[in-house]
Design a protein around this motif. Sequence first.
Motif, PDB file in Angstrom:
ATOM      1  N   LEU A   1       0.769  -1.146  -0.038  1.00 38.93           N
ATOM      2  CA  LEU A   1       0.049   0.094  -0.110  1.00 38.93           C
ATOM      3  C   LEU A   1       0.946   1.189  -0.094  1.00 38.93           C
ATOM      4  N   GLU A   2       2.302   1.103   0.164  1.00 34.35           N
ATOM      5  CA  GLU A   2       3.030   2.222   0.329  1.00 34.35           C
ATOM      6  C   GLU A   2       2.952   3.293  -0.848  1.00 34.35           C
ATOM      7  N   ALA A   3       2.591   2.946  -2.329  1.00 34.75           N
ATOM      8  CA  ALA A   3       2.574   3.732  -3.482  1.00 34.75           C
ATOM      9  C   ALA A   3       1.247   4.571  -3.225  1.00 34.75           C
ATOM     10  N   TRP A   4      -0.095   3.633  -3.025  1.00 37.60           N
ATOM     11  CA  TRP A   4      -1.092   4.599  -2.687  1.00 37.60           C
ATOM     12  C   TRP A   4      -1.327   5.454  -1.575  1.00 37.60           C
ATOM     13  N   ALA A   5      -0.599   4.998  -0.706  1.00 39.06           N
ATOM     14  CA  ALA A   5      -0.587   6.049   0.627  1.00 39.06           C
ATOM     15  C   ALA A   5       0.125   7.221   0.864  1.00 39.06           C
ATOM     16  N   ASN A   6       1.235   7.104  -0.431  1.00 34.10           N
ATOM     17  CA  ASN A   6       2.337   8.185  -0.378  1.00 34.10           C
ATOM     18  C   ASN A   6       2.071   8.833  -1.781  1.00 34.10           C
ATOM     19  N   ALA A   7       1.274   8.625  -2.608  1.00 33.13           N
ATOM     20  CA  ALA A   7       0.959   9.362  -3.787  1.00 33.13           C
ATOM     21  C   ALA A   7       0.866  10.605  -3.810  1.00 33.13           C
ATOM     22  N   ASP A   8       1.736  11.274  -4.762  1.00 34.38           N
ATOM     23  CA  ASP A   8       1.484  12.869  -4.855  1.00 34.38           C
ATOM     24  C   ASP A   8       0.479  13.204  -5.891  1.00 34.38           C
TER      25      ASP A   8
END
Length: 147
Positions: A140-147
Amino acid sequence: MIDILAWDWNLRVAIGNHAVTRPKARSLGLDYGRDFTIHGRVRAPREHRGKSIKVTLSPFGPKVRFGRGALQNVGKLTILPEGSVFEFEAVLMLPEAAIASTASSLASTWKHLQIKIHDVRPSGAEASAYFFQASIHPNLEAWANAD
């Protein structure tokens, strides 16, 4: 996904309506309960990042049933009117048996809350599940930290 900023374990006391108040919560005509209140900031989805949210975990007893012919959701998410202290509010049901472990885990481990919603409408949505996490899972890192 919500970043947990602060939490409290409140005692709520009110004049009770014995027709709807569960027996364990009655004392001398009072309705009382202990709800958890979480103040958080939305991390994901990106379009709501940074918005504030108040989450209430409301304990329920063993007589509450879920599934076919019973409750279909574990809570709801509401979009609050402009000018409110918070931009969102969620009320989630918490089994009474989980009160002690919830207090301990909020104090020591849990940093994030993820709410799975459905039946989205302009005023809010229904919650079908929720999860507490100490850290963001790598998937979920990319989803939670998307800019």
